[in-house]
Scaffold this active site. Structure first.
Site, mmCIF file in Angstrom:
data_model
loop_
_atom_site.group_PDB
_atom_site.id
_atom_site.type_symbol
_atom_site.label_atom_id
_atom_site.label_comp_id
_atom_site.label_asym_id
_atom_site.label_seq_id
_atom_site.Cartn_x
_atom_site.Cartn_y
_atom_site.Cartn_z
ATOM 1 N N ASP A 13 6.645 -6.648 5.040
ATOM 2 C CA ASP A 13 5.816 -5.316 4.874
ATOM 3 C C ASP A 13 6.039 -4.660 3.378
ATOM 4 O O ASP A 13 5.751 -3.569 3.385
ATOM 5 C CB ASP A 13 6.112 -4.357 5.969
ATOM 6 C CG ASP A 13 7.722 -3.923 5.794
ATOM 7 O OD1 ASP A 13 8.480 -4.456 4.964
ATOM 8 O OD2 ASP A 13 7.933 -2.797 6.954
ATOM 9 N N GLY A 70 1.094 -1.331 -0.066
ATOM 10 C CA GLY A 70 -0.080 -0.147 0.077
ATOM 11 C C GLY A 70 0.927 1.040 0.083
ATOM 12 O O GLY A 70 2.258 1.146 0.018
#
Length: 215
Positions: free
Chosen positions: A86, A11
């Site tokens: 991540d 994201g």
């Protein structure tokens, strides 16, 4: 053999990828893979002058992410140890396509494919997204000095680039589940119920992966 979990969280900048990766890796007992960000010596200069410093910045990220993924494949995935990251290396193309001039992007793309095409794909993606206002507020709250000069217009375009890429990712990899989480509605840092809901959702997908692997 059971499917080894390899979950990548992606994201835009400031959306909470690392926070969620830390919480999920602790819950599921997986190795935590965190991308190198502030260690990039070109990043501050990049935010001041994207055109001047984009190639150096992107090449640093590409080489470091390649080495990290090479290591987790050898020392974790190949040893049947789950990983929660991540980021995934595909993000390099999102940023490079936006920041590099055409001639440098062509060179970069060739290097990217040489390095990344045989890297392991995640078997689950978590995609965090939110409005520009939410992204700006989360960047402000985490207070990284290096991010003070990021332009709102750059973040808005980046958010759209991520949306386009994740839609493409789902088309290209229909067998890899993508969990979409709207950061405008979900706050897994400050609300335990939101985190519990995500954990349940991820757990269901992990159970499905194990069931498929046993067939």
């Amino acid at each position: 053999m059971a499917e080894v979990p390899f979950i990548a969280i992606e994201g835009p900048i400031g959306i909470g990828k690392t926070s969620l990766a830390e919480k999920l890796s602790a819950h599921f007992g997986c190795h935590l893979l965190k991308e190198i960000v502030e260690e990039n010596p070109f990043l501050g200069k990049f935010y001041d002058n994207i055109e001047e410093w984009s190639f150096q910045t992107e090449m640093f990220f590409l080489c470091n992410r390649y080495k990290q993924l090479e290591d987790i494949e050898q020392y974790y995935l190949n040893q049947n140890k789950g990983v929660i990251a991540d980021y995934h290396i595909f993000k390099n193309m999102i940023f490079a396509r936006r920041t590099l001039p055409a001639d440098k992007f062509d060179k970069y793309k060739q290097i990217y494919h040489i390095l990344a095409d045989d890297m392991p794909l995640p078997n689950m993606m978590i995609y965090l997204h939110a409005s520009l206002d939410t992204i700006l507020e989360r960047i402000r709250l985490r207070g990284r000095e290096i991010e003070h000069n990021i332009k709102s217009s750059y973040l808005a375009q980046l958010a759209q680039d991520y949306e386009d890429y994740m839609n493409e990712f789902e088309r290209r990899h229909p067998n890899i589940p993508v969990i979409r989480i709207n950061g405008d509605d979900v706050d897994f840092v400050n609300h335990q119920q939101d985190l519990d809901d995500i954990i349940d959702h991820v757990g269901q997908h992990l159970a499905n992966l194990q069931a498929i692997a046993k067939r």
